[in-house]
Scaffold this motif. Sequence first.
Motif, short mmCIF file in Angstrom:
data_model
loop_
_atom_site.label_atom_id
_atom_site.label_comp_id
_atom_site.label_asym_id
_atom_site.label_seq_id
_atom_site.Cartn_x
_atom_site.Cartn_y
_atom_site.Cartn_z
N ILE A 90 12.67 2.85 7.55
CA ILE A 90 12.60 1.39 7.69
C ILE A 90 11.39 0.85 6.92
CG2 ILE A 90 12.26 -0.50 9.33
CD1 ILE A 90 13.82 1.19 11.39
N ASN A 91 10.29 1.58 6.98
CA ASN A 91 9.09 1.16 6.24
C ASN A 91 9.35 1.11 4.73
OD1 ASN A 91 7.61 0.93 8.57
ND2 ASN A 91 6.59 2.91 8.39
N ILE A 92 10.09 2.10 4.22
CA ILE A 92 10.43 2.12 2.80
C ILE A 92 11.33 0.94 2.45
CG2 ILE A 92 11.65 3.39 0.98
CD1 ILE A 92 10.75 5.99 2.40
N ILE A 151 6.57 3.90 -6.77
CA ILE A 151 6.56 4.02 -5.32
C ILE A 151 5.60 5.10 -4.83
CG2 ILE A 151 8.48 5.67 -5.13
CD1 ILE A 151 9.45 3.88 -2.71
N TYR A 152 5.27 6.06 -5.72
CA TYR A 152 4.36 7.13 -5.32
C TYR A 152 2.90 6.82 -5.68
CZ TYR A 152 8.63 9.85 -4.75
OH TYR A 152 9.87 10.30 -4.34
N ASN A 158 1.88 1.19 3.84
CA ASN A 158 1.76 2.19 4.92
C ASN A 158 2.93 3.17 4.90
OD1 ASN A 158 0.56 3.39 7.17
ND2 ASN A 158 1.73 2.10 8.61
N LEU A 159 3.18 3.79 3.75
CA LEU A 159 4.34 4.66 3.57
C LEU A 159 4.09 6.13 3.90
CD1 LEU A 159 5.96 3.23 0.32
CD2 LEU A 159 6.43 2.66 2.71
N GLY A 176 6.01 13.43 0.46
CA GLY A 176 7.17 14.19 0.95
C GLY A 176 8.07 13.33 1.81
N GLY A 177 7.46 12.53 2.68
CA GLY A 177 8.24 11.62 3.53
C GLY A 177 8.95 10.57 2.73
#
Length: 376
Positions: free
Chosen positions: A307-309, A321-322, A331-332, A336-337
């Motif tokens: 949901i955060n993504i 994104i990384y 706050n991702l 790995g997640g």
Amino acid sequence: MKKNPFYLKEIPVDAPFCDREKELADLISYAKSNINVVLFSPRRYGKTSLTKRVQNSLKSDGNLTAYCDLFGVTSVEEIAGRIARSIYAVTHKNQGMFQKAIGFITSFRPVLSPSPEGGISVSVQTAFKTDGLKILEDTMESLEKFIIDVALPVHVAFDEFQEIAEVHNSIGIEGILRQYIQKIQCSFFFIGSRRRILLDIFNDRKRPFFQSSLNYELKPLPHKDMVLFITSEFKSAGKYINEDDASKICQLVSNHPYYMQKFCFFLYEEIDKEVTQKDIAEIKAIVVESERVVFESILQGLRTKQINILSALAKEPTAKIYSASYMARHNLGSTGGIQQGLSTLSKKDLIEKDYRTGTWSVVDPIFVCWLIQMSL
């Protein structure tokens, strides 16, 4: 007051259709040439409506057309039953052809009953008990024999075809379907919205359907054509919207066909004669709210990190994104997640990557509005 020219449900085959002339001509040509097609796009882009227009045109040229909806199938027996039902549904009004179908399709018996709309509803019952894969093989063999005997051009559409990938022993199911489909002399359309799952069926070297069909993407409607459609439909129904306001609607829905129809349906109902900026703002809120239950249901099936993504990409689509700054800003958590979350969300067709720019974004434009509004 004249009838609302816009639709909330599937657009009838005889109703005005925005653009898609080229797509319609392409798909009719492929069908007549017995080419198998994978028709894909995000949800509610008009794939089913377009397919039914293709089949309506083919039918008027003397073709036999069968439409098989595989949405929600949970077993191989159900897949076989849906295929059998699609043939009975298209033949039951022609007694001679219906009897042929009954003679060939021995694994399922047709059941005809009155429908709530006043017509005839067609369902099927298994004729005998047998192993799941065997009943699918019997059904496909029966379909092959029926198509040979009927001596007409035939077109078969499998809607939501990616659903078979969720059924137990999906590779075995794909193998049987491919074995017969490659032999049967007709055109098959494989239609789906969960694009990654659908395309994997046809583009993975290890899968039975590998490179067996033509990939055909249904893209967003051209902006200019959509603006012209909106203004002309309002005018034909006795109301007025200027091109700038029609363009604003197209931008709000990112040229999404379903949301354009839904937005304009509510807008037409709301106004007296002429659209104003205030009307557009009010209808945007109505459209977003109308999808709230769907969006809440989507979030209930996701983990917090996913949901955060989604929320991050709704607020800020990105090719980075990384990057440490993006991850911290939203706050991702760990890379790995994020990798796992991107994989899950793209399989569900909730996000997509533009491979030209590398940018990740949320697929549904109204979902974007809702996520931002909720500040999730």
